[in-house]
Design a protein around this motif. Structure first.
Motif, PDB file in Angstrom:
ATOM      1  N   LYS A   9       0.816  -1.210   0.000  1.00 42.73           N
ATOM      2  CA  LYS A   9       0.000   0.000   0.000  1.00 42.73           C
ATOM      3  C   LYS A   9       0.850   1.260   0.000  1.00 42.73           C
ATOM      4  CE  LYS A   9      -2.979  -1.642   3.322  1.00 42.73           C
ATOM      5  NZ  LYS A   9      -4.044  -1.532   4.316  1.00 42.73           N
ATOM      6  N   SER A  10       2.049   1.195   0.582  1.00 45.92           N
ATOM      7  CA  SER A  10       2.889   2.394   0.697  1.00 45.92           C
ATOM      8  C   SER A  10       3.257   2.976  -0.661  1.00 45.92           C
ATOM      9  CB  SER A  10       4.144   2.087   1.510  1.00 45.92           C
ATOM     10  OG  SER A  10       4.958   1.145   0.822  1.00 45.92           O
ATOM     11  N   TYR A  11       3.394   2.148  -1.683  1.00 42.71           N
ATOM     12  CA  TYR A  11       3.704   2.691  -3.012  1.00 42.71           C
ATOM     13  C   TYR A  11       2.552   2.544  -3.999  1.00 42.71           C
ATOM     14  CZ  TYR A  11       4.673  -2.098  -4.580  1.00 42.71           C
ATOM     15  OH  TYR A  11       4.560  -3.430  -4.875  1.00 42.71           O
ATOM     16  N   MET A  12       1.608   1.648  -3.715  1.00 49.50           N
ATOM     17  CA  MET A  12       0.510   1.424  -4.642  1.00 49.50           C
ATOM     18  C   MET A  12      -0.652   2.398  -4.384  1.00 49.50           C
ATOM     19  SD  MET A  12      -1.527  -2.145  -5.408  1.00 49.50           S
ATOM     20  CE  MET A  12      -2.118  -2.401  -3.761  1.00 49.50           C
ATOM     21  N   LEU A  13      -0.970   2.637  -3.129  1.00 46.37           N
ATOM     22  CA  LEU A  13      -2.105   3.480  -2.747  1.00 46.37           C
ATOM     23  C   LEU A  13      -1.599   4.608  -1.857  1.00 46.37           C
ATOM     24  CD1 LEU A  13      -4.492   0.515  -1.905  1.00 46.37           C
ATOM     25  CD2 LEU A  13      -4.536   1.896  -3.975  1.00 46.37           C
ATOM     26  N   THR A  14      -1.009   5.615  -2.453  1.00 44.43           N
ATOM     27  CA  THR A  14      -0.324   6.666  -1.708  1.00 44.43           C
ATOM     28  C   THR A  14      -1.258   7.661  -1.025  1.00 44.43           C
ATOM     29  OG1 THR A  14      -0.167   7.982  -3.728  1.00 44.43           O
ATOM     30  CG2 THR A  14       1.699   6.530  -3.189  1.00 44.43           C
ATOM     31  N   GLY A  15      -2.522   7.677  -1.384  1.00 48.06           N
ATOM     32  CA  GLY A  15      -3.441   8.656  -0.817  1.00 48.06           C
ATOM     33  C   GLY A  15      -4.238   8.163   0.367  1.00 48.06           C
ATOM     34  N   LEU A  16      -3.965   6.951   0.845  1.00 46.77           N
ATOM     35  CA  LEU A  16      -4.710   6.428   1.980  1.00 46.77           C
ATOM     36  C   LEU A  16      -4.311   7.138   3.273  1.00 46.77           C
ATOM     37  CD1 LEU A  16      -4.622   2.562   1.369  1.00 46.77           C
ATOM     38  CD2 LEU A  16      -6.524   4.119   0.987  1.00 46.77           C
ATOM     39  N   PRO A  17      -5.252   7.342   4.187  1.00 45.91           N
ATOM     40  CA  PRO A  17      -4.868   7.885   5.495  1.00 45.91           C
ATOM     41  C   PRO A  17      -3.936   6.898   6.215  1.00 45.91           C
ATOM     42  CG  PRO A  17      -7.248   7.472   5.367  1.00 45.91           C
ATOM     43  CD  PRO A  17      -6.661   7.105   4.056  1.00 45.91           C
ATOM     44  N   ASP A  18      -3.128   7.401   7.136  1.00 45.13           N
ATOM     45  CA  ASP A  18      -2.131   6.567   7.799  1.00 45.13           C
ATOM     46  C   ASP A  18      -2.728   5.340   8.483  1.00 45.13           C
ATOM     47  OD1 ASP A  18      -0.026   8.121   6.989  1.00 45.13           O
ATOM     48  OD2 ASP A  18      -0.022   9.362   8.794  1.00 45.13           O
ATOM     49  N   TRP A  19      -3.864   5.520   9.158  1.00 45.73           N
ATOM     50  CA  TRP A  19      -4.440   4.384   9.884  1.00 45.73           C
ATOM     51  C   TRP A  19      -4.837   3.264   8.927  1.00 45.73           C
ATOM     52  CZ3 TRP A  19      -9.360   2.664   8.929  1.00 45.73           C
ATOM     53  CH2 TRP A  19     -10.210   3.530   8.244  1.00 45.73           C
ATOM     54  N   LEU A  20      -5.253   3.616   7.718  1.00 49.46           N
ATOM     55  CA  LEU A  20      -5.640   2.612   6.735  1.00 49.46           C
ATOM     56  C   LEU A  20      -4.425   2.074   5.976  1.00 49.46           C
ATOM     57  CD1 LEU A  20      -8.029   1.128   5.518  1.00 49.46           C
ATOM     58  CD2 LEU A  20      -8.379   3.033   3.973  1.00 49.46           C
ATOM     59  N   ALA A  21      -3.454   2.932   5.745  1.00 46.36           N
ATOM     60  CA  ALA A  21      -2.247   2.512   5.029  1.00 46.36           C
ATOM     61  C   ALA A  21      -1.428   1.504   5.829  1.00 46.36           C
ATOM     62  CB  ALA A  21      -1.395   3.723   4.685  1.00 46.36           C
ATOM     63  N   ASN A  22      -1.522   1.559   7.153  1.00 45.35           N
ATOM     64  CA  ASN A  22      -0.737   0.675   8.015  1.00 45.35           C
ATOM     65  C   ASN A  22      -1.552  -0.477   8.588  1.00 45.35           C
ATOM     66  OD1 ASN A  22       1.598   2.299   7.698  1.00 45.35           O
ATOM     67  ND2 ASN A  22       0.762   3.746   9.177  1.00 45.35           N
ATOM     68  N   THR A  23      -2.700  -0.744   8.016  1.00 44.28           N
ATOM     69  CA  THR A  23      -3.600  -1.771   8.538  1.00 44.28           C
ATOM     70  C   THR A  23      -3.617  -2.977   7.623  1.00 44.28           C
ATOM     71  OG1 THR A  23      -5.017  -0.068   9.497  1.00 44.28           O
ATOM     72  CG2 THR A  23      -6.007  -2.207   9.162  1.00 44.28           C
ATOM     73  N   GLU A  24      -3.592  -4.154   8.218  1.00 48.80           N
ATOM     74  CA  GLU A  24      -3.812  -5.396   7.480  1.00 48.80           C
ATOM     75  C   GLU A  24      -4.617  -6.329   8.380  1.00 48.80           C
ATOM     76  OE1 GLU A  24      -1.551  -8.948   5.023  1.00 48.80           O
ATOM     77  OE2 GLU A  24      -0.377  -7.630   6.291  1.00 48.80           O
ATOM     78  N   TRP A  25      -5.848  -6.585   7.973  1.00 51.21           N
ATOM     79  CA  TRP A  25      -6.742  -7.411   8.777  1.00 51.21           C
ATOM     80  C   TRP A  25      -6.990  -8.741   8.093  1.00 51.21           C
ATOM     81  CZ3 TRP A  25     -10.875  -3.114   9.791  1.00 51.21           C
ATOM     82  CH2 TRP A  25     -10.364  -2.208  10.720  1.00 51.21           C
TER      83      TRP A  25
END
Length: 183
Positions: A9-25
């Motif tokens: 997500k860090s390079y593929m989806l750059t516009g995500l908010p931090d809480w969502l960018a660092n989440t994996e459920w």
């Protein structure tokens, strides 16, 4: 979004908010969040839509499809636009999908024969007569709208965890017109 590996997500989806960018459920939390998000969105949209007449409501839902497609197709930093999202983890198999479909059918049948479901059928047949005998047409339609959104969101989450990738074009006119023609 909540199932993809944060390193991707860090390079593929750059516009995500931090809480969502660092989440994996995992599977169940992702499906649960999808169901709750779908229900919340339906509740917010339903406040306006459920007060419309049937034809206007049908046209408004088609307008929502066009708006959602436009947003998802052009919001590249969050959805990757027309390229779509890839690297979705495969956490669903045919048996999980079958169990979810069976559960959705049971929920639909339980709703259909419930007090609210019977009132909804009365409002479908003749909304004026239903109102006359005390049915709150807006409330029963809102209940069906929210329940439908929740089931659809759960199904979409399960579907996404079965496929490796998805793009906004997969859910646009060709599929919608096929479903409408079946209905």
């Amino acid at each position: 979004w909540v199932t993809i590996d944060p390193s991707l997500k860090s390079y593929m989806l750059t516009g995500l908010p931090d809480w969502l960018a660092n989440t994996e459920w995992g599977f169940l939390p992702a499906v649960t969040v999808a169901i709750l998000a779908g229900g919340t969105a339906a509740l917010l949209l339903g406040v306006v839509l459920m007060r419309m007449k049937e034809t206007a409501m049908a046209m408004s839902t088609m307008a929502l499809l066009v708006m959602a497609h436009g947003i998802y197709n052009n919001w590249g930093a969050v959805t990757r636009g027309t390229e779509g999202i890839y690297a979705l983890p495969v956490r669903t198999n045919i048996w999980i999908a079958f169990a979810a479909a069976a559960l959705a059918v049971l929920v639909a049948l339980a709703f259909k024969y419930s007090h609210v479901g019977l009132r909804l059928q009365a409002s479908r047949d003749d909304s004026l007569s239903a109102q006359t005998v005390g049915v709150s047409v807006v409330r029963v339609r809102m209940a069906a709208w929210v329940l439908s959104a929740m089931v659809s969101a759960g199904a979409g989450s399960i579907w996404a965890q079965y496929n490796l990738a998805m793009a906004p074009g997969q859910f646009y006119w060709a599929q919608v017109l096929s479903v409408l023609s079946m209905l």
